[in-house]
Scaffold this motif. Structure first.
Motif, PDB file in Angstrom:
ATOM      1  N   TYR A   6      20.398 -11.701  21.675  1.00 32.27           N
ATOM      2  CA  TYR A   6      20.283 -10.262  21.455  1.00 32.27           C
ATOM      3  C   TYR A   6      19.264  -9.705  22.443  1.00 32.27           C
ATOM      4  O   TYR A   6      18.234 -10.328  22.703  1.00 32.27           O
ATOM      5  CB  TYR A   6      19.838  -9.950  20.019  1.00 32.27           C
ATOM      6  CG  TYR A   6      20.894 -10.255  18.996  1.00 32.27           C
ATOM      7  CD1 TYR A   6      21.806  -9.283  18.612  1.00 32.27           C
ATOM      8  CD2 TYR A   6      20.989 -11.519  18.431  1.00 32.27           C
ATOM      9  CE1 TYR A   6      22.787  -9.564  17.666  1.00 32.27           C
ATOM     10  CE2 TYR A   6      21.967 -11.807  17.489  1.00 32.27           C
ATOM     11  CZ  TYR A   6      22.862 -10.828  17.114  1.00 32.27           C
ATOM     12  OH  TYR A   6      23.838 -11.105  16.184  1.00 32.27           O
ATOM     13  N   LEU A  26      24.180  -3.361  18.671  1.00 33.99           N
ATOM     14  CA  LEU A  26      24.373  -3.641  17.248  1.00 33.99           C
ATOM     15  C   LEU A  26      25.294  -2.628  16.585  1.00 33.99           C
ATOM     16  O   LEU A  26      25.475  -1.521  17.086  1.00 33.99           O
ATOM     17  CB  LEU A  26      23.021  -3.620  16.514  1.00 33.99           C
ATOM     18  CG  LEU A  26      21.973  -4.617  16.958  1.00 33.99           C
ATOM     19  CD1 LEU A  26      20.704  -4.436  16.130  1.00 33.99           C
ATOM     20  CD2 LEU A  26      22.480  -6.039  16.866  1.00 33.99           C
ATOM     21  N   GLN A  49      16.071 -10.508  12.072  1.00 37.03           N
ATOM     22  CA  GLN A  49      16.366 -11.306  10.880  1.00 37.03           C
ATOM     23  C   GLN A  49      16.756 -10.406   9.709  1.00 37.03           C
ATOM     24  O   GLN A  49      17.746 -10.664   9.019  1.00 37.03           O
ATOM     25  CB  GLN A  49      15.148 -12.160  10.507  1.00 37.03           C
ATOM     26  CG  GLN A  49      15.384 -13.072   9.323  1.00 37.03           C
ATOM     27  CD  GLN A  49      14.177 -13.956   9.026  1.00 37.03           C
ATOM     28  OE1 GLN A  49      13.141 -13.883   9.684  1.00 37.03           O
ATOM     29  NE2 GLN A  49      14.320 -14.795   8.027  1.00 37.03           N
ATOM     30  N   LEU A  52      20.259  -8.905  10.384  1.00 39.68           N
ATOM     31  CA  LEU A  52      21.321  -9.896  10.190  1.00 39.68           C
ATOM     32  C   LEU A  52      21.535 -10.208   8.712  1.00 39.68           C
ATOM     33  O   LEU A  52      22.667 -10.393   8.263  1.00 39.68           O
ATOM     34  CB  LEU A  52      21.021 -11.163  10.988  1.00 39.68           C
ATOM     35  CG  LEU A  52      21.038 -11.008  12.510  1.00 39.68           C
ATOM     36  CD1 LEU A  52      20.599 -12.309  13.186  1.00 39.68           C
ATOM     37  CD2 LEU A  52      22.400 -10.559  13.009  1.00 39.68           C
ATOM     38  N   CYS A  55      23.474  -7.308   7.211  1.00 40.76           N
ATOM     39  CA  CYS A  55      24.878  -7.395   7.645  1.00 40.76           C
ATOM     40  C   CYS A  55      25.627  -8.452   6.844  1.00 40.76           C
ATOM     41  O   CYS A  55      26.760  -8.221   6.414  1.00 40.76           O
ATOM     42  CB  CYS A  55      24.964  -7.722   9.139  1.00 40.76           C
ATOM     43  SG  CYS A  55      24.532  -6.331  10.199  1.00 40.76           S
ATOM     44  N   PRO A  62      27.515  -7.953  12.805  1.00 45.26           N
ATOM     45  CA  PRO A  62      26.275  -7.410  13.375  1.00 45.26           C
ATOM     46  C   PRO A  62      26.442  -6.767  14.755  1.00 45.26           C
ATOM     47  O   PRO A  62      25.810  -5.760  15.047  1.00 45.26           O
ATOM     48  CB  PRO A  62      25.338  -8.612  13.477  1.00 45.26           C
ATOM     49  CG  PRO A  62      26.031  -9.755  12.868  1.00 45.26           C
ATOM     50  CD  PRO A  62      27.435  -9.380  12.567  1.00 45.26           C
ATOM     51  N   ARG A  63      27.289  -7.363  15.576  1.00 45.40           N
ATOM     52  CA  ARG A  63      27.445  -6.836  16.936  1.00 45.40           C
ATOM     53  C   ARG A  63      28.557  -5.800  16.973  1.00 45.40           C
ATOM     54  O   ARG A  63      29.598  -5.969  16.353  1.00 45.40           O
ATOM     55  CB  ARG A  63      27.778  -7.963  17.913  1.00 45.40           C
ATOM     56  CG  ARG A  63      26.637  -8.934  18.124  1.00 45.40           C
ATOM     57  CD  ARG A  63      27.026  -9.956  19.186  1.00 45.40           C
ATOM     58  NE  ARG A  63      26.084 -11.017  19.300  1.00 45.40           N
ATOM     59  CZ  ARG A  63      25.063 -11.025  20.167  1.00 45.40           C
ATOM     60  NH1 ARG A  63      24.889 -10.021  20.976  1.00 45.40           N
ATOM     61  NH2 ARG A  63      24.243 -12.049  20.216  1.00 45.40           N
TER      62      ARG A  63
END
Length: 107
Positions: A6, A26, A49, A52, A55, A62-63
């Motif tokens: 990331y 993101l 963290q 994520l 998500c 996430p992406r």
């Protein structure tokens, strides 16, 4: 700044007298603050963290996803020159553009 694949953009926030990081690419927003690189890295890790985990809990990827398509507006004279160069090299304008873009973002 990069962590676990990331990437974050870091800028100085004069109002806060701190550096602010924003995690890029993101499916939502995630940022962090720090006084120095060591603090920024630690806060980046914490912010990522948490993002994520949220998500995962909400079943969100996430992406951000990208289609691989986008339109580019360029001046007609540049379009003409690109077409001529592409034709001379036996390539499409798309292939020529991909090569140029790949060179620009290569790490």
């Amino acid at each position: 700044m990069t962590l676990d694949g990331y990437q974050a953009k870091i800028e100085y926030d004069a109002d806060l007298d701190l550096f602010r990081g924003e995690i890029l690419g993101l499916n939502g927003g995630a940022d962090f603050l720090g006084k120095n690189p060591k603090e920024l890295r630690a806060e980046f890790k914490k912010s990522l963290q948490v993002f994520l985990e949220v998500c995962l809990e909400q079943g969100i990827e996430p992406r951000r996803s990208y289609s691989g398509k986008f339109n580019v507006r360029i001046p007609p004279d540049l379009h003409e020159r690109l077409a001529i160069v592409a034709q001379a090299e036996g390539k499409s304008i798309n292939a020529l553009a991909q090569e140029a873009l790949q060179q620009r973002v290569a790490a």
